[in-house]
Design a protein around this motif. Structure first.
Motif, PDB file in Angstrom:
ATOM      1  N   ALA A   1       0.831  -1.245  -0.113  1.00  0.00           N
ATOM      2  CA  ALA A   1       0.054  -0.031  -0.010  1.00  0.00           C
ATOM      3  C   ALA A   1       0.894   1.313   0.142  1.00  0.00           C
ATOM      4  O   ALA A   1       0.826   2.359  -0.804  1.00  0.00           O
ATOM      5  CB  ALA A   1      -0.920  -0.146   1.046  1.00  0.00           C
ATOM      6  N   ALA A   2       2.062   1.272   0.900  1.00  0.00           N
ATOM      7  CA  ALA A   2       2.898   2.388   0.863  1.00  0.00           C
ATOM      8  C   ALA A   2       3.639   2.488  -0.617  1.00  0.00           C
ATOM      9  O   ALA A   2       3.986   3.721  -1.082  1.00  0.00           O
ATOM     10  CB  ALA A   2       3.587   2.284   1.912  1.00  0.00           C
ATOM     11  N   LEU A   3       3.852   1.400  -1.112  1.00  0.00           N
ATOM     12  CA  LEU A   3       4.642   1.479  -2.340  1.00  0.00           C
ATOM     13  C   LEU A   3       3.583   2.259  -3.488  1.00  0.00           C
ATOM     14  O   LEU A   3       4.095   3.290  -4.211  1.00  0.00           O
ATOM     15  CB  LEU A   3       5.154   0.274  -2.681  1.00  0.00           C
ATOM     16  CG  LEU A   3       5.750  -0.187  -4.066  1.00  0.00           C
ATOM     17  CD1 LEU A   3       6.974   0.758  -4.209  1.00  0.00           C
ATOM     18  CD2 LEU A   3       5.755  -1.438  -4.530  1.00  0.00           C
ATOM     19  N   LEU A   4       2.447   1.705  -3.617  1.00  0.00           N
ATOM     20  CA  LEU A   4       1.601   2.134  -4.657  1.00  0.00           C
ATOM     21  C   LEU A   4       1.153   3.847  -4.317  1.00  0.00           C
ATOM     22  O   LEU A   4       1.190   4.500  -5.254  1.00  0.00           O
ATOM     23  CB  LEU A   4       0.342   1.436  -4.517  1.00  0.00           C
ATOM     24  CG  LEU A   4       0.562  -0.156  -5.057  1.00  0.00           C
ATOM     25  CD1 LEU A   4      -0.663  -0.704  -5.206  1.00  0.00           C
ATOM     26  CD2 LEU A   4       1.121  -0.158  -6.577  1.00  0.00           C
ATOM     27  N   LYS A   5       1.129   3.983  -3.320  1.00  0.00           N
ATOM     28  CA  LYS A   5       0.713   5.470  -2.584  1.00  0.00           C
ATOM     29  C   LYS A   5       1.853   6.285  -3.219  1.00  0.00           C
ATOM     30  O   LYS A   5       1.676   7.438  -3.720  1.00  0.00           O
ATOM     31  CB  LYS A   5       0.706   5.767  -1.129  1.00  0.00           C
ATOM     32  CG  LYS A   5       0.418   6.983  -0.657  1.00  0.00           C
ATOM     33  CD  LYS A   5       0.011   7.034   0.806  1.00  0.00           C
ATOM     34  CE  LYS A   5      -0.154   8.500   1.248  1.00  0.00           C
ATOM     35  NZ  LYS A   5      -0.545   8.523   2.747  1.00  0.00           N
ATOM     36  N   GLY A   6       3.167   5.726  -3.031  1.00  0.00           N
ATOM     37  CA  GLY A   6       4.506   6.504  -3.427  1.00  0.00           C
ATOM     38  C   GLY A   6       4.252   6.767  -4.978  1.00  0.00           C
ATOM     39  O   GLY A   6       4.841   7.853  -5.369  1.00  0.00           O
ATOM     40  N   ILE A   7       3.954   5.716  -5.413  1.00  0.00           N
ATOM     41  CA  ILE A   7       4.209   5.852  -7.230  1.00  0.00           C
ATOM     42  C   ILE A   7       3.144   7.181  -7.667  1.00  0.00           C
ATOM     43  O   ILE A   7       3.264   7.617  -8.441  1.00  0.00           O
ATOM     44  CB  ILE A   7       3.931   4.435  -7.709  1.00  0.00           C
ATOM     45  CG1 ILE A   7       5.277   3.502  -7.438  1.00  0.00           C
ATOM     46  CG2 ILE A   7       3.468   4.381  -9.407  1.00  0.00           C
ATOM     47  CD1 ILE A   7       4.925   2.125  -7.847  1.00  0.00           C
ATOM     48  N   ARG A   8       1.744   6.804  -7.006  1.00  0.00           N
ATOM     49  CA  ARG A   8       0.862   7.545  -7.213  1.00  0.00           C
ATOM     50  C   ARG A   8       1.274   9.151  -6.869  1.00  0.00           C
ATOM     51  O   ARG A   8       1.002  10.065  -7.986  1.00  0.00           O
ATOM     52  CB  ARG A   8      -0.419   7.441  -6.504  1.00  0.00           C
ATOM     53  CG  ARG A   8      -1.198   6.398  -6.929  1.00  0.00           C
ATOM     54  CD  ARG A   8      -2.590   6.288  -6.147  1.00  0.00           C
ATOM     55  NE  ARG A   8      -3.579   5.275  -6.564  1.00  0.00           N
ATOM     56  CZ  ARG A   8      -3.757   4.155  -6.144  1.00  0.00           C
ATOM     57  NH1 ARG A   8      -2.869   3.560  -5.258  1.00  0.00           N
ATOM     58  NH2 ARG A   8      -4.543   3.006  -6.627  1.00  0.00           N
ATOM     59  N   ALA A   9       1.945   9.266  -5.970  1.00  0.00           N
ATOM     60  CA  ALA A   9       2.638  10.556  -5.535  1.00  0.00           C
ATOM     61  C   ALA A   9       3.235  11.352  -6.484  1.00  0.00           C
ATOM     62  O   ALA A   9       3.371  12.608  -6.847  1.00  0.00           O
ATOM     63  CB  ALA A   9       3.005  10.809  -4.206  1.00  0.00           C
ATOM     64  N   GLU A  10       4.180  10.673  -7.255  1.00  0.00           N
ATOM     65  CA  GLU A  10       5.016  10.790  -8.202  1.00  0.00           C
ATOM     66  C   GLU A  10       4.507  11.706  -9.501  1.00  0.00           C
ATOM     67  O   GLU A  10       4.861  12.321 -10.344  1.00  0.00           O
ATOM     68  CB  GLU A  10       5.941   9.711  -8.702  1.00  0.00           C
ATOM     69  CG  GLU A  10       6.850   9.419  -7.641  1.00  0.00           C
ATOM     70  CD  GLU A  10       7.739   8.183  -8.425  1.00  0.00           C
ATOM     71  OE1 GLU A  10       8.458   8.335  -9.334  1.00  0.00           O
ATOM     72  OE2 GLU A  10       7.865   7.129  -7.671  1.00  0.00           O
ATOM     73  N   GLN A  11       3.049  11.103  -9.777  1.00  0.00           N
ATOM     74  CA  GLN A  11       2.358  11.780 -10.873  1.00  0.00           C
ATOM     75  C   GLN A  11       3.005  11.510 -12.300  1.00  0.00           C
ATOM     76  O   GLN A  11       3.027  12.595 -12.871  1.00  0.00           O
ATOM     77  CB  GLN A  11       1.836  13.252 -10.563  1.00  0.00           C
ATOM     78  CG  GLN A  11       0.939  13.300  -9.218  1.00  0.00           C
ATOM     79  CD  GLN A  11       0.483  14.632  -9.139  1.00  0.00           C
ATOM     80  OE1 GLN A  11       1.166  15.707  -9.281  1.00  0.00           O
ATOM     81  NE2 GLN A  11      -0.530  14.787  -8.549  1.00  0.00           N
ATOM     82  N   LEU A  12       3.405  10.395 -12.580  1.00  0.00           N
ATOM     83  CA  LEU A  12       4.414  10.291 -13.684  1.00  0.00           C
ATOM     84  C   LEU A  12       3.240  10.244 -14.782  1.00  0.00           C
ATOM     85  O   LEU A  12       2.434   9.750 -14.821  1.00  0.00           O
ATOM     86  CB  LEU A  12       5.113   9.026 -13.676  1.00  0.00           C
ATOM     87  CG  LEU A  12       6.141   8.799 -12.489  1.00  0.00           C
ATOM     88  CD1 LEU A  12       6.648   7.373 -12.385  1.00  0.00           C
ATOM     89  CD2 LEU A  12       7.216   9.907 -12.846  1.00  0.00           C
ATOM     90  N   PRO A  13       3.851  10.493 -15.978  1.00  0.00           N
ATOM     91  CA  PRO A  13       3.100  10.345 -17.146  1.00  0.00           C
ATOM     92  C   PRO A  13       3.035   8.950 -17.607  1.00  0.00           C
ATOM     93  O   PRO A  13       3.727   8.119 -17.214  1.00  0.00           O
ATOM     94  CB  PRO A  13       4.029  11.078 -18.412  1.00  0.00           C
ATOM     95  CG  PRO A  13       5.177  11.206 -17.630  1.00  0.00           C
ATOM     96  CD  PRO A  13       5.162  11.421 -16.219  1.00  0.00           C
ATOM     97  N   PHE A  14       2.049   8.527 -18.248  1.00  0.00           N
ATOM     98  CA  PHE A  14       1.794   7.114 -18.474  1.00  0.00           C
ATOM     99  C   PHE A  14       2.700   6.235 -18.998  1.00  0.00           C
ATOM    100  O   PHE A  14       3.303   5.308 -18.742  1.00  0.00           O
ATOM    101  CB  PHE A  14       0.342   7.044 -19.397  1.00  0.00           C
ATOM    102  CG  PHE A  14      -0.198   5.701 -19.460  1.00  0.00           C
ATOM    103  CD1 PHE A  14      -0.748   5.152 -18.161  1.00  0.00           C
ATOM    104  CD2 PHE A  14      -0.011   4.689 -20.426  1.00  0.00           C
ATOM    105  CE1 PHE A  14      -1.297   3.797 -18.225  1.00  0.00           C
ATOM    106  CE2 PHE A  14      -0.541   3.362 -20.544  1.00  0.00           C
ATOM    107  CZ  PHE A  14      -1.142   3.023 -19.426  1.00  0.00           C
ATOM    108  N   ALA A  15       3.727   6.899 -19.869  1.00  0.00           N
ATOM    109  CA  ALA A  15       4.747   6.312 -20.557  1.00  0.00           C
ATOM    110  C   ALA A  15       5.882   6.001 -19.565  1.00  0.00           C
ATOM    111  O   ALA A  15       6.667   5.047 -19.661  1.00  0.00           O
ATOM    112  CB  ALA A  15       5.223   7.225 -21.892  1.00  0.00           C
TER     113      ALA A  15
END
Length: 214
Positions: A81-95
Protein backbone atom coordinates in the motif's frame (compact mmCIF):
# COMPACT_ATOMS: atom_id res chain seq x y z
CA UNK A 1 -5.40 -6.91 6.57
CA UNK A 2 -5.96 -10.66 6.79
CA UNK A 3 -8.90 -12.17 8.65
CA UNK A 4 -8.90 -12.77 12.41
CA UNK A 5 -6.38 -15.45 13.44
CA UNK A 6 -7.39 -18.93 14.58
CA UNK A 7 -4.74 -19.13 17.30
CA UNK A 8 -5.42 -18.10 20.89
CA UNK A 9 -4.54 -14.45 21.38
CA UNK A 10 -2.52 -13.73 24.56
CA UNK A 11 -4.33 -11.45 27.01
CA UNK A 12 -1.63 -10.37 29.48
CA UNK A 13 1.18 -8.03 28.48
CA UNK A 14 3.92 -10.51 29.37
CA UNK A 15 2.17 -13.26 27.42
CA UNK A 16 1.70 -10.97 24.42
CA UNK A 17 5.36 -9.98 24.45
CA UNK A 18 6.37 -13.62 24.73
CA UNK A 19 4.19 -14.60 21.79
CA UNK A 20 5.52 -11.68 19.77
CA UNK A 21 9.01 -13.12 20.23
CA UNK A 22 7.69 -16.50 19.14
CA UNK A 23 6.17 -15.04 15.98
CA UNK A 24 9.31 -13.07 15.13
CA UNK A 25 11.45 -16.16 15.68
CA UNK A 26 9.19 -18.21 13.43
CA UNK A 27 9.34 -15.55 10.72
CA UNK A 28 13.13 -15.39 10.92
CA UNK A 29 13.43 -19.16 10.59
CA UNK A 30 11.10 -19.20 7.59
CA UNK A 31 13.09 -16.42 5.92
CA UNK A 32 16.32 -18.33 6.47
CA UNK A 33 15.12 -21.70 5.23
CA UNK A 34 11.90 -23.64 4.76
CA UNK A 35 8.83 -25.00 6.50
CA UNK A 36 10.76 -28.14 7.43
CA UNK A 37 13.21 -26.04 9.45
CA UNK A 38 10.37 -24.40 11.37
CA UNK A 39 10.21 -26.57 14.50
CA UNK A 40 8.84 -25.62 17.88
CA UNK A 41 12.19 -26.51 19.41
CA UNK A 42 14.01 -24.11 17.07
CA UNK A 43 11.45 -21.36 17.70
CA UNK A 44 11.63 -21.95 21.45
CA UNK A 45 15.41 -21.65 21.47
CA UNK A 46 15.49 -18.52 19.33
CA UNK A 47 12.62 -16.78 21.11
CA UNK A 48 13.88 -17.67 24.58
CA UNK A 49 10.58 -19.20 25.67
CA UNK A 50 9.61 -22.73 26.62
CA UNK A 51 7.88 -25.05 24.18
CA UNK A 52 5.16 -25.40 26.79
CA UNK A 53 4.34 -21.69 26.57
CA UNK A 54 4.18 -21.98 22.77
CA UNK A 55 1.72 -24.86 23.09
CA UNK A 56 -0.31 -22.60 25.33
CA UNK A 57 -1.01 -20.40 22.30
CA UNK A 58 -0.95 -22.75 19.31
CA UNK A 59 -1.76 -26.44 18.93
CA UNK A 60 1.32 -27.25 16.88
CA UNK A 61 3.68 -26.34 14.08
CA UNK A 62 0.97 -25.86 11.45
CA UNK A 63 -1.00 -23.42 13.59
CA UNK A 64 2.18 -21.49 14.38
CA UNK A 65 2.89 -21.28 10.65
CA UNK A 66 -0.61 -19.93 10.12
CA UNK A 67 -0.07 -17.23 12.74
CA UNK A 68 3.33 -16.32 11.31
CA UNK A 69 1.92 -16.18 7.79
CA UNK A 70 -0.78 -13.76 8.88
CA UNK A 71 1.84 -11.49 10.41
CA UNK A 72 4.01 -11.72 7.27
CA UNK A 73 1.12 -10.91 4.95
CA UNK A 74 -0.03 -7.99 7.09
CA UNK A 75 3.42 -6.46 6.67
CA UNK A 76 3.59 -7.30 2.97
CA UNK A 77 0.19 -5.71 2.33
CA UNK A 78 1.13 -2.58 4.32
CA UNK A 79 4.37 -2.22 2.35
CA UNK A 80 2.50 -2.72 -0.90
CA UNK A 81 0.00 0.00 0.00
CA UNK A 82 2.83 2.40 0.85
CA UNK A 83 4.64 1.54 -2.39
CA UNK A 84 1.60 2.21 -4.57
CA UNK A 85 0.86 5.41 -2.67
CA UNK A 86 4.38 6.61 -3.40
CA UNK A 87 4.08 5.81 -7.09
CA UNK A 88 0.79 7.68 -7.29
CA UNK A 89 2.38 10.69 -5.58
CA UNK A 90 5.02 10.94 -8.32
CA UNK A 91 2.27 11.72 -10.86
CA UNK A 92 4.29 10.27 -13.71
CA UNK A 93 3.11 10.44 -17.31
CA UNK A 94 1.69 7.12 -18.48
CA UNK A 95 4.70 6.26 -20.64
CA UNK A 96 6.91 6.50 -17.53
CA UNK A 97 4.36 5.15 -15.05
CA UNK A 98 3.98 1.71 -16.61
CA UNK A 99 7.69 0.79 -16.64
CA UNK A 100 8.05 2.23 -13.14
CA UNK A 101 5.12 0.17 -11.90
CA UNK A 102 6.50 -3.02 -13.43
CA UNK A 103 9.96 -2.33 -12.02
CA UNK A 104 8.48 -1.65 -8.59
CA UNK A 105 6.54 -4.93 -8.69
CA UNK A 106 9.73 -6.82 -9.44
CA UNK A 107 11.71 -5.15 -6.68
CA UNK A 108 8.85 -5.58 -4.23
CA UNK A 109 8.67 -9.33 -4.89
CA UNK A 110 12.45 -9.63 -4.74
CA UNK A 111 12.52 -7.93 -1.33
CA UNK A 112 9.81 -10.29 -0.01
CA UNK A 113 11.06 -13.45 -1.74
CA UNK A 114 12.73 -15.09 1.26
CA UNK A 115 9.50 -14.89 3.23
CA UNK A 116 7.12 -15.72 0.39
CA UNK A 117 9.13 -18.67 -0.98
CA UNK A 118 8.56 -21.11 1.93
CA UNK A 119 4.89 -20.15 2.13
CA UNK A 120 4.33 -20.71 -1.59
CA UNK A 121 6.20 -24.00 -1.42
CA UNK A 122 3.93 -25.10 1.42
CA UNK A 123 0.66 -23.92 -0.16
CA UNK A 124 -0.02 -26.95 -2.42
CA UNK A 125 -0.17 -29.25 0.61
CA UNK A 126 -1.76 -26.83 3.11
CA UNK A 127 -5.22 -25.42 2.39
CA UNK A 128 -4.97 -22.75 5.09
CA UNK A 129 -1.67 -21.42 3.75
CA UNK A 130 -3.02 -21.52 0.19
CA UNK A 131 -6.21 -19.64 1.12
CA UNK A 132 -4.34 -16.85 2.91
CA UNK A 133 -1.83 -16.58 0.08
CA UNK A 134 -4.59 -16.36 -2.52
CA UNK A 135 -6.32 -13.62 -0.54
CA UNK A 136 -3.12 -11.58 -0.28
CA UNK A 137 -2.30 -12.13 -3.95
CA UNK A 138 -5.74 -10.77 -4.84
CA UNK A 139 -4.99 -7.57 -2.94
CA UNK A 140 -1.70 -7.17 -4.78
CA UNK A 141 -3.41 -7.71 -8.13
CA UNK A 142 -6.25 -5.33 -7.29
CA UNK A 143 -3.95 -2.55 -6.07
CA UNK A 144 -1.54 -2.81 -8.99
CA UNK A 145 -4.30 -2.82 -11.63
CA UNK A 146 -6.11 0.04 -9.91
CA UNK A 147 -3.11 2.32 -10.40
CA UNK A 148 -3.09 1.55 -14.12
CA UNK A 149 -6.84 1.99 -14.52
CA UNK A 150 -6.68 5.43 -12.92
CA UNK A 151 -5.08 6.36 -16.26
CA UNK A 152 -7.79 4.76 -18.35
CA UNK A 153 -7.72 7.58 -20.91
CA UNK A 154 -4.17 6.63 -21.83
CA UNK A 155 -5.05 2.95 -22.29
CA UNK A 156 -6.05 2.34 -25.91
CA UNK A 157 -6.59 -1.37 -25.63
CA UNK A 158 -10.30 -2.11 -26.27
CA UNK A 159 -10.54 -3.99 -22.95
CA UNK A 160 -8.71 -1.85 -20.39
CA UNK A 161 -9.49 -4.03 -17.35
CA UNK A 162 -8.36 -7.16 -19.14
CA UNK A 163 -5.23 -5.44 -20.43
CA UNK A 164 -4.25 -4.28 -16.93
CA UNK A 165 -4.93 -7.76 -15.55
CA UNK A 166 -2.87 -9.41 -18.30
CA UNK A 167 0.09 -7.08 -17.77
CA UNK A 168 0.09 -7.76 -14.04
CA UNK A 169 -0.08 -11.52 -14.46
CA UNK A 170 2.59 -11.60 -17.16
CA UNK A 171 4.98 -9.55 -15.04
CA UNK A 172 4.19 -11.44 -11.86
CA UNK A 173 4.68 -14.82 -13.50
CA UNK A 174 8.03 -13.81 -15.00
CA UNK A 175 9.28 -12.34 -11.74
CA UNK A 176 8.02 -15.32 -9.73
CA UNK A 177 9.91 -17.70 -12.02
CA UNK A 178 13.12 -15.68 -11.74
CA UNK A 179 12.81 -15.57 -7.94
CA UNK A 180 11.74 -19.23 -7.63
CA UNK A 181 8.41 -18.32 -6.07
CA UNK A 182 6.20 -21.35 -6.50
CA UNK A 183 8.50 -22.88 -9.13
CA UNK A 184 11.51 -25.14 -9.18
CA UNK A 185 14.83 -23.78 -7.98
CA UNK A 186 16.38 -24.66 -11.35
CA UNK A 187 14.35 -21.91 -13.02
CA UNK A 188 15.60 -19.18 -10.69
CA UNK A 189 17.94 -16.45 -11.87
CA UNK A 190 17.61 -17.12 -15.59
CA UNK A 191 18.63 -14.07 -17.63
CA UNK A 192 19.48 -10.56 -16.50
CA UNK A 193 17.27 -9.07 -13.77
CA UNK A 194 17.49 -5.45 -14.95
CA UNK A 195 16.84 -6.46 -18.54
CA UNK A 196 13.87 -8.59 -17.50
CA UNK A 197 12.27 -5.66 -15.70
CA UNK A 198 12.95 -3.31 -18.60
CA UNK A 199 11.55 -5.70 -21.21
CA UNK A 200 8.42 -6.40 -19.18
CA UNK A 201 7.84 -2.69 -18.65
CA UNK A 202 8.16 -1.96 -22.36
CA UNK A 203 5.94 -4.88 -23.36
CA UNK A 204 3.28 -3.85 -20.86
CA UNK A 205 3.26 -0.26 -22.11
CA UNK A 206 2.94 -1.33 -25.75
CA UNK A 207 0.14 -3.77 -24.94
CA UNK A 208 -1.81 -1.19 -22.96
CA UNK A 209 -1.46 1.36 -25.75
CA UNK A 210 -2.40 -1.14 -28.42
CA UNK A 211 -5.49 -0.07 -30.41
CA UNK A 212 -7.05 -2.90 -32.34
CA UNK A 213 -8.17 -2.04 -35.85
CA UNK A 214 -11.77 -3.10 -36.46
Amino acid sequence: MTDSPAFRTPQQDRSRQSFERVLEAAIEILAEGSFEQLTLAAVSQRAGVSTGSIYGRVRGKEELLNAAQRRILERVEAEQAALLKGIRAEQLPFAALVPQLVDALGEFLKAQANLLRPLMARAPSDEAVAALGKQSFGKLEEGWCAVLLEHRAAIHHPRPEHAAWACFHLAYAAFARYLALGSTAEAAGEGDWAELKSDLGEMSLLFLQYARLE
